[in-house]
Design an enzyme around this catalytic site. Structure first.
Site, short mmCIF file in Angstrom:
data_model
loop_
_atom_site.label_atom_id
_atom_site.label_comp_id
_atom_site.label_asym_id
_atom_site.label_seq_id
_atom_site.Cartn_x
_atom_site.Cartn_y
_atom_site.Cartn_z
N ASP A 259 0.92 -1.18 0.16
CA ASP A 259 0.12 0.00 0.12
C ASP A 259 0.85 1.17 0.07
O ASP A 259 0.87 2.02 0.83
CB ASP A 259 -1.12 -0.02 1.29
N GLY B 138 -8.75 9.74 6.71
CA GLY B 138 -8.50 10.93 6.26
C GLY B 138 -6.84 11.31 6.72
O GLY B 138 -6.10 12.05 6.22
N SER C 32 -4.79 8.63 6.26
CA SER C 32 -4.39 7.80 5.14
C SER C 32 -3.40 8.11 4.41
O SER C 32 -3.34 9.27 4.07
CB SER C 32 -5.35 7.02 4.46
N GLY C 33 -2.23 7.45 4.12
CA GLY C 33 -1.24 7.73 3.47
C GLY C 33 -0.11 8.92 4.02
O GLY C 33 0.95 9.14 3.27
#
Length: 267
Positions: free
Chosen positions: A119, A212, A214-215
């Site tokens: 991911d 929110g 995420s990443g």
């Protein structure tokens, strides 16, 4: 000793992982507003809807022209922009911030959305940015490094303040101690869903990354005061953001250093 520390930060000005304004870090349980410009590699990844852009994920500036985020944050249907130097998402006129259009987005070729594997994605900016007090690259860890259990790291982002709640306007930081792979893969924790290419942090039921975030980065400090980004926020529990024994799970950046270098040199 104060002069030594000051010299360290000045010498590292606009190098990686050394903010001009170091974060005010505490061991308080609970997310908190960050000191402005203290995480200058934090990025807001935003998608276009109509004539407006909206925050969807966090991301990390890792060089003057490359941003790292999660593969699950990217959809071929969306148009994105990368917002650097942000503090308050509601303030469209923040000094030192800039919104840039990606030149290309490269999702890991083995991204598996069903099993949540690999991911990670990289975004190339159309031109290099000039580093400043508000925009700076994070350091990346050496390949293969695995942090010890309970290593104190900080997740940062504008994610939801609680399960089902609103996203934050002001960038938040929260202490999330690392959970060892042995603990995180116990049957009553995450079990076999978590692989050795992931890192877990939190899981005490008090604090976690949330929708929110995420990443975005899992920031861990080195002995010289600089910060490495050891994780990319990947997933959490569907039972809630702060569920006991379900720590936040991150893509372990040190497992992807070769991939990152290959993408950056070949694009």
């Amino acid at each position: 000793m104060k002069f030594v520390v000051l010299a360290l930060f000045v010498a590292g000005a606009y190098g990686c992982g050394l903010p001009t304004f170091p974060p005010i870090i505490t061991r308080v349980v609970g997310g908190e507003d960050v000191r402005e410009n203290s995480w200058p590699w934090q990025v807001s990844l935003q998608y276009q809807s109509g004539s407006s852009f909206h925050h969807t994920c966090g991301a990390t500036l890792i060089s003057s022209q490359w941003v790292m985020t999660a593969a699950h944050c990217i959809s071929s249907r969306n148009t994105y922009r990368v917002y650097l130097g942000k503090h308050n998402l509601k303030n469209n006129n923040e000094e030192g911030s800039m919104a840039l259009t990606p030149a290309k987005i490269i999702v890991h070729e083995n991204w598996d959305s069903y099993r949540i594997r690999n991911d990670i994605a990289l975004i190339k900016l159309q031109s290099p940015v000039t580093f400043s007090d508000s925009i700076m690259a994070a350091c990346l860890p050496d390949s293969g490094i695995v942090l010890p259990h309970n290593a104190p790291c900080y997740v940062t982002g504008w994610g939801r303040l609680w399960t089902g709640g609103p996203i934050a306007d002001v960038l938040q930081q929260a202490l999330l101690p690392v959970v060892s792979h042995a603990n995180c893969t116990k049957p009553d924790w995450w079990g076999s869903l978590v692989t050795s290419s992931m890192v877990c942090a939190g899981g005490n039921g008090d604090l976690a990354s949330c929708n929110g975030d995420s990443g975005g980065p899992l920031n861990c400090q080195n002995s010289d005061g600089s910060w490495d980004v050891h994780g990319v926020v990947s997933f959490g529990s569907s039972m809630g953001c702060n569920y006991p024994k379900k720590p936040s799970v991150f893509t372990r950046v040190s497992a992807y250093i070769s991939w990152i270098n290959n993408v950056m040199t070949s694009n």
